[in-house]
Design a protein around this motif. Structure first.
Motif, PDB file in Angstrom:
ATOM      1  N   ALA A 138      12.062   8.170 -11.071  1.00  0.00           N
ATOM      2  CA  ALA A 138      12.035   8.172 -12.537  1.00  0.00           C
ATOM      3  C   ALA A 138      10.694   7.654 -13.053  1.00  0.00           C
ATOM      4  N   LYS A 139      10.178   6.631 -12.408  1.00  0.00           N
ATOM      5  CA  LYS A 139       8.880   6.087 -12.811  1.00  0.00           C
ATOM      6  C   LYS A 139       7.756   7.100 -12.561  1.00  0.00           C
ATOM      7  N   ARG A 140       7.830   7.798 -11.440  1.00  0.00           N
ATOM      8  CA  ARG A 140       6.819   8.808 -11.146  1.00  0.00           C
ATOM      9  C   ARG A 140       6.883   9.950 -12.153  1.00  0.00           C
ATOM     10  N   SER A 141       8.103  10.317 -12.539  1.00  0.00           N
ATOM     11  CA  SER A 141       8.268  11.392 -13.517  1.00  0.00           C
ATOM     12  C   SER A 141       7.645  11.013 -14.860  1.00  0.00           C
ATOM     13  N   ASP A 142       7.710   9.724 -15.203  1.00  0.00           N
ATOM     14  CA  ASP A 142       7.122   9.253 -16.463  1.00  0.00           C
ATOM     15  C   ASP A 142       5.630   8.978 -16.339  1.00  0.00           C
ATOM     16  N   GLY A 143       5.070   9.141 -15.151  1.00  0.00           N
ATOM     17  CA  GLY A 143       3.654   8.885 -14.943  1.00  0.00           C
ATOM     18  C   GLY A 143       3.307   7.420 -14.803  1.00  0.00           C
ATOM     19  N   ILE A 196       0.845  -1.189   0.000  1.00  0.00           N
ATOM     20  CA  ILE A 196       0.000   0.000   0.000  1.00  0.00           C
ATOM     21  C   ILE A 196       0.885   1.245   0.000  1.00  0.00           C
ATOM     22  N   GLY A 197       1.081   1.838  -1.161  1.00  0.00           N
ATOM     23  CA  GLY A 197       1.900   3.038  -1.296  1.00  0.00           C
ATOM     24  C   GLY A 197       3.262   2.723  -1.884  1.00  0.00           C
ATOM     25  N   LEU A 198       3.856   3.712  -2.516  1.00  0.00           N
ATOM     26  CA  LEU A 198       5.143   3.518  -3.176  1.00  0.00           C
ATOM     27  C   LEU A 198       6.258   3.220  -2.185  1.00  0.00           C
TER      28      LEU A 198
END
Length: 262
Positions: free
Chosen positions: A161-166, A132-134
């Protein structure tokens, strides 16, 4: 043993079984997850979309009475692949690839959404158990080198990096209760979302504990000309490679003629 004695013993056994919840088990809630669509087609004009999951909480007369309102967490996990995060180091005045971490079976897309802040819904142990959560997403690594920086630095860089790419999403306002027994979860999918099967997991919580769980899945597939090219690259790699080389040569020859005339 006399008949009254046997009846007394049977009564004691039944009472113990009833207390253990084995004779009449307590009924709990059941979740039914329904998706607005079970398949999404991706073409060259695909610019992203949303996955909408409607979850119904089914109860009956034997369900346990709960005190307080429900909470809900919805998770979606995309196809798993081996992915690498590298650290740039300076060598002879140049920036080159240095130590790395290889994440085995890491989700290409992951989203965790809830109806309110995760920390208010569940404790750390429960969040770690259910991803539950990153901060609590389990990532298996390999390739650790002596003298390398710690795992957390690599993990933070990978997730950032993954968050930046959505492709990695965390939102504590992504789930909404329409009423006491119906809730809606909305997952955003960016244009660069990989194709494959996405698994959805909805958790219903009460007072920090999971009381029900529902699952669903959705497929992202290529359609049109892109699908034909994708299948050819997988099913006939030799023909696909030759065709790609021939097409590149032809395009270069045509471009040479056009620029020569100009």
């Amino acid at each position: 043993m006399s008949a009254p004695g046997r009846l007394l013993l049977l009564g004691v056994l039944l009472a113990n079984l009833s207390l253990a919840g084995l004779v009449v088990p307590a009924r709990a809630e059941k979740l039914v997850v329904v998706l607005a669509a079970e398949r999404i087609g991706i073409t060259s004009s695909f610019s992203g979309t949303r996955v909408v999951a409607i979850t119904v909480v089914e109860r009956d007369g034997q369900s346990i009475s709960r005190s307080g309102a429900y909470d809900a967490v919805a998770l979606i996990r995309g196809p798993e692949r081996t992915q690498v995060t590298r650290r740039k180091v300076r060598w002879a005045g140049l920036w080159v690839n240095g130590p790395s971490r290889t994440y085995v079976g890491a989700p290409t897309y992951f989203a965790a959404i809830a109806n309110r802040p995760f920390a208010d819904i569940a404790g750390d142990d429960l969040r770690a158990e259910h991803n539950i959560g990153l901060d609590f997403l389990r990532l298996s690594t390999r390739g650790r080198l002596p003298g390398d920086v710690d795992d957390k630095a690599f993990r933070d860089a990978f997730v950032a990096a993954k968050r930046s790419d959505g492709l990695y999403v965390e939102n504590d306002q992504g789930v909404a209760f329409i009423n006491d027994t119906v809730l809606r979860a909305i997952f955003p999918l960016p244009a660069n979302t990989p194709v494959g099967t996405y698994k959805i997991d909805v958790l219903l919580l009460s007072q920090g504990a999971v009381v029900a769980r529902g699952e669903a899945s959705i497929d992202l597939i290529k359609e049109g000309f892109e699908a034909s090219v994708f299948r050819a690259s997988r099913e006939q790699p030799l023909v696909y490679g030759i065709a790609s080389v021939v097409l590149a040569i032809a395009m270069g020859w045509i471009a040479g003629i056009v620029f020569r005339r100009n």
